[in-house]
Design a protein around this motif. Structure first.
Motif, short mmCIF file in Angstrom:
data_model
loop_
_atom_site.label_atom_id
_atom_site.label_comp_id
_atom_site.label_asym_id
_atom_site.label_seq_id
_atom_site.Cartn_x
_atom_site.Cartn_y
_atom_site.Cartn_z
N LEU A 145 68.14 -93.84 7.74
CA LEU A 145 67.68 -95.11 8.29
C LEU A 145 67.58 -96.16 7.18
CD1 LEU A 145 66.62 -96.73 10.69
CD2 LEU A 145 64.35 -95.81 10.20
N ARG A 146 67.03 -95.78 6.04
CA ARG A 146 66.90 -96.72 4.91
C ARG A 146 68.27 -97.21 4.46
NH1 ARG A 146 62.14 -95.05 0.72
NH2 ARG A 146 60.51 -94.65 2.25
N LEU A 147 69.24 -96.28 4.35
CA LEU A 147 70.58 -96.66 3.91
C LEU A 147 71.26 -97.57 4.92
CD1 LEU A 147 71.85 -93.26 2.45
CD2 LEU A 147 71.11 -95.27 1.17
N THR A 148 71.03 -97.31 6.18
CA THR A 148 71.61 -98.15 7.23
C THR A 148 71.00 -99.54 7.23
OG1 THR A 148 72.03 -96.19 8.58
CG2 THR A 148 72.04 -98.32 9.71
N LEU A 149 69.67 -99.61 7.08
CA LEU A 149 68.98 -100.89 7.11
C LEU A 149 69.29 -101.76 5.89
CD1 LEU A 149 65.47 -99.89 8.52
CD2 LEU A 149 67.32 -101.10 9.68
N ASP A 150 69.49 -101.13 4.73
CA ASP A 150 69.75 -101.96 3.55
C ASP A 150 71.24 -102.26 3.37
OD1 ASP A 150 71.06 -99.99 2.03
OD2 ASP A 150 69.42 -99.70 0.63
N GLY A 151 72.04 -101.80 4.32
CA GLY A 151 73.46 -102.14 4.30
C GLY A 151 74.33 -101.25 3.42
N SER A 152 73.77 -100.15 2.91
CA SER A 152 74.56 -99.26 2.06
C SER A 152 75.62 -98.52 2.86
CB SER A 152 73.64 -98.24 1.36
OG SER A 152 72.73 -98.90 0.51
#
Length: 153
Positions: A145-152
């Motif tokens: 979720l963090r990677l998806t939200l920060d655009g990674s």
């Protein structure tokens, strides 16, 4: 036989690549049990030091120059009965401190042969499904979720 009593304070380190792959390692004492890097604090070392030591011991990766991130998150869980003998009598719960380590891309690792049998890199969704520990699976899903939200991704 190791007579040292483990502290019920540990780290969980999710090692991942920029494209969302997660490193998993298979336990030697429980074949088929896949996990991220874990380990108990030794002495009075800082938790970040525990995380760096465990990453180095279990994978050969020197994380001192990499982006080790303290999530400032704790998971408290009941220690599996087959591992309680490693702790002081009466200790049944462990507090696990979550870290992640970001690498530019997946890499080969050098396992501690007495601790792990194999390693693999998997997309975070598959890694979350493969690990045996519910807290490990939850943290991998949070990473996704963090990677998806920060655009990674």
């Amino acid at each position: 036989m190791n007579t040292t009593v483990k502290q019920p304070v540990s780290v969980l380190v999710i090692i991942h690549s920029a494209d969302g792959q997660v490193l998993l390692i298979e336990r030697a004492d429980r074949p088929g049990f896949w996990q991220s890097v874990t380990g108990s604090r030794e002495g009075d070392e800082a938790l970040a030091e525990t995380a760096q030591r465990e990453v180095r011991e279990e994978t050969g990766i020197d994380s001192t120059t990499l982006a080790l991130c303290d999530w400032r998150q704790q998971n408290v869980y009941e220690i599996y009965p087959h591992w309680r003998h490693r702790y002081a009598p009466g200790v049944a719960f462990n507090t696990e401190h979550v870290f992640s380590l970001s690498l530019p891309e997946p890499c080969a690792v050098t396992l501690a042969a007495d601790e792990h049998l194999a390693w693999c890199w998997l997309p975070w969704q598959e890694a979350a499904d493969k690990v045996f520990s519910p807290s490990n699976a939850q943290v991998i899903r949070e990473l996704g979720l963090r990677l998806t939200l920060d655009g990674s991704l």
